[in-house]
Write an enzyme that holds these catalytic residues in place. Structure first.
Site, mmCIF file in Angstrom:
data_model
loop_
_atom_site.group_PDB
_atom_site.id
_atom_site.type_symbol
_atom_site.label_atom_id
_atom_site.label_comp_id
_atom_site.label_asym_id
_atom_site.label_seq_id
_atom_site.Cartn_x
_atom_site.Cartn_y
_atom_site.Cartn_z
ATOM 1 N N GLU A 45 3.159 -67.080 109.083
ATOM 2 C CA GLU A 45 3.629 -68.445 109.332
ATOM 3 C C GLU A 45 5.135 -68.409 109.577
ATOM 4 O OE1 GLU A 45 3.376 -72.788 107.068
ATOM 5 O OE2 GLU A 45 3.186 -70.927 105.931
ATOM 6 N N ARG B 286 -0.433 -62.086 95.920
ATOM 7 C CA ARG B 286 -1.162 -63.099 95.157
ATOM 8 C C ARG B 286 -2.675 -62.900 95.257
ATOM 9 N NH1 ARG B 286 3.627 -65.998 96.818
ATOM 10 N NH2 ARG B 286 2.635 -66.478 98.818
#
Lengths: 232, 189
Positions: free
Chosen positions: A156, A119
């Site tokens: 994460e 992204r």
């Protein structure tokens, strides 16, 4: 997927939290920063950091925030995924996003924009083109052909490694790292390490969205982070 | 989309394409022996040439009623968004499986080297949309074919496919469901 946008209530709060926006340069962002809390889609509130006196800035960031879609339980249960693809379907919001970054970095001698796969590849190149800077893609292992340097990091949700081409950046390059979102800061930290190993100076990390509770800024230590939208 | 013969002649001879071709690096035996990989990252390190690349696409597509630019992950994400931004179109990322959150449609395809699946968000493209598909390179045309299928299944009309590089010997041009292909540089082995 899209219906009419939800109403946005803007509440001005006292500046209990001072955000280090542009403190290194002061231009346009010096002085007090106001917090603006934006109600979004009934699910989650986003705190939008706005510059003092920057009415147009606030309006643009509020519109950008309103186009971001939250998908619960993706990629796994408990994660509220911040989906920027809906913002990309809104040409004005996408343009505003890029312009806000370009306005911040023009005239700052930035020679390299670095984008983290995938992204970061959407936001980095338009910024690079507007600034006349090189664009350097940082990629998952084995995607870049030719000689690379690698850096491992914790995500994460899991661990990974990113790579950069040898020779893409040089000592004296002034770089900004771009990604759509900062969570734990692991990816950005790895990116900063790669750039510094190549001798470049990382001026700032720039993201559309921050998840402040995951304390990514702490992980980046003294490296400044600039974001448009904070999501609780 | 109608392009006159004169426009086509001018585009093919545009001097900017020489600079573009000269900045593309060929890496032998990547990702496997025998493949001469066309590396566009060196083009991205040359800001005037990167700008020329995007400008050539913008000049072709401005004012042609394109409402969607669909970019194929991941290198299509580098070229597609700047075009979308300049022409005021939506940008739709077409992604490998399990990357897009929420509801998607999927299309399988055969690669030059392997097989894969491409996904698009439900609702991203709609009937009435006129779409451009963008990627860095067209080889066998399998990926572009899957991209066209996804957009058509959503009811959009695919106007053209646009790539920086074509490998003409792999005949991808013939596999695009009759859609035209616009490229800047050809690479022959």
């Amino acid at each position: 997927m899209t219906s009419s946008p939800p109403p946005i209530r803007l509440l001005l709060l006292p500046a209990t939290r001072f955000c280090c926006l542009g403190s290194a340069w002061g231009g346009g962002f010096g002085g007090g920063a106001r917090s603006v809390r934006v109600e979004r889609r009934g699910r989650q509130r986003a705190v939008v950091m706005a510059a003092a006196g920057g009415g147009d800035f606030e309006a643009r960031v509020a519109r950008i925030a309103s186009t971001i879609r939250v998908i619960p339980d993706f990629p796994k249960p408990g994660i509220m995924f911040q989906d920027i693809t809906t913002m990309l379907l809104n040409p004005e919001a996408f343009r505003d996003t890029i312009e806000l970054f370009v306005e911040r970095y023009k005239d700052k001698g930035i020679t390299v924009i670095v984008g983290v796969e995938a992204r970061g590849f959407i936001f980095g190149p338009p910024i690079a083109l507007a600034l006349g800077a090189k664009f350097v893609p940082l990629r998952k292992p084995k995607k870049l052909p030719g000689e690379v340097i690698s850096e491992e990091y914790s995500l994460e949700y899991g661990t990974d490694k990113i790579e950069m081409h040898v020779g893409a950046v040089e000592p004296n390059d002034r770089a900004v790292v771009v990604d759509d979102l900062i969570a734990t800061g692991g990816t950005l930290c790895a990116a900063v390490n790669l750039l510094e190993r190549a001798g470049a100076e990382v001026v700032e990390c720039a993201c559309v969205i921050e998840l402040p509770e995951l304390k990514g800024r702490d992980k980046l230590g003294s490296k400044p982070v600039f974001v448009l939208v904070k999501a609780d | 989309m109608v392009v006159s013969d004169e426009e086509k002649r001018k585009e093919m001879q545009d001097p900017r394409t020489k600079g573009i071709a000269s900045t593309i690096r060929v890496v032998p035996n990547f990702p496997k022996p025998g493949i001469m990989f066309q590396d566009i990252t060196t083009l991205l390190l040359n800001p005037p040439v990167f700008k020329d690349t995007i400008d050539l696409f913008i000049e072709r597509y401005t004012g042609k009623g394109i409402s969607v630019v669909a970019g194929v992950e991941a290198r299509g994400f580098i070229f597609g968004p700047p075009i979308a931004l300049a022409i005021g179109a939506k940008f739709i990322p077409l992604r490998k499986p399990n990357k897009l959150p929420g509801e998607v449609i999927s299309e399988e395809y055969v690669l030059e080297y392997g097989a894969d699946c491409l996904e698009m968000h439900v609702g991203a493209a709609q009937p009435g949309d006129h779409a451009l598909v963008v990627d860095d390179l067209v080889a066998t045309g399998g990926t572009l074919c899957a991209a066209i299928a996804l957009l058509e299944r959503a009811g959009a009309q695919v106007v053209e496919c646009a790539c920086v590089i074509e490998l003409p010997e792999l005949k991808g041009r013939e596999r695009l469901k009759g859609k035209p292909l616009y490229i800047l540089v050809e690479s022959h082995s």
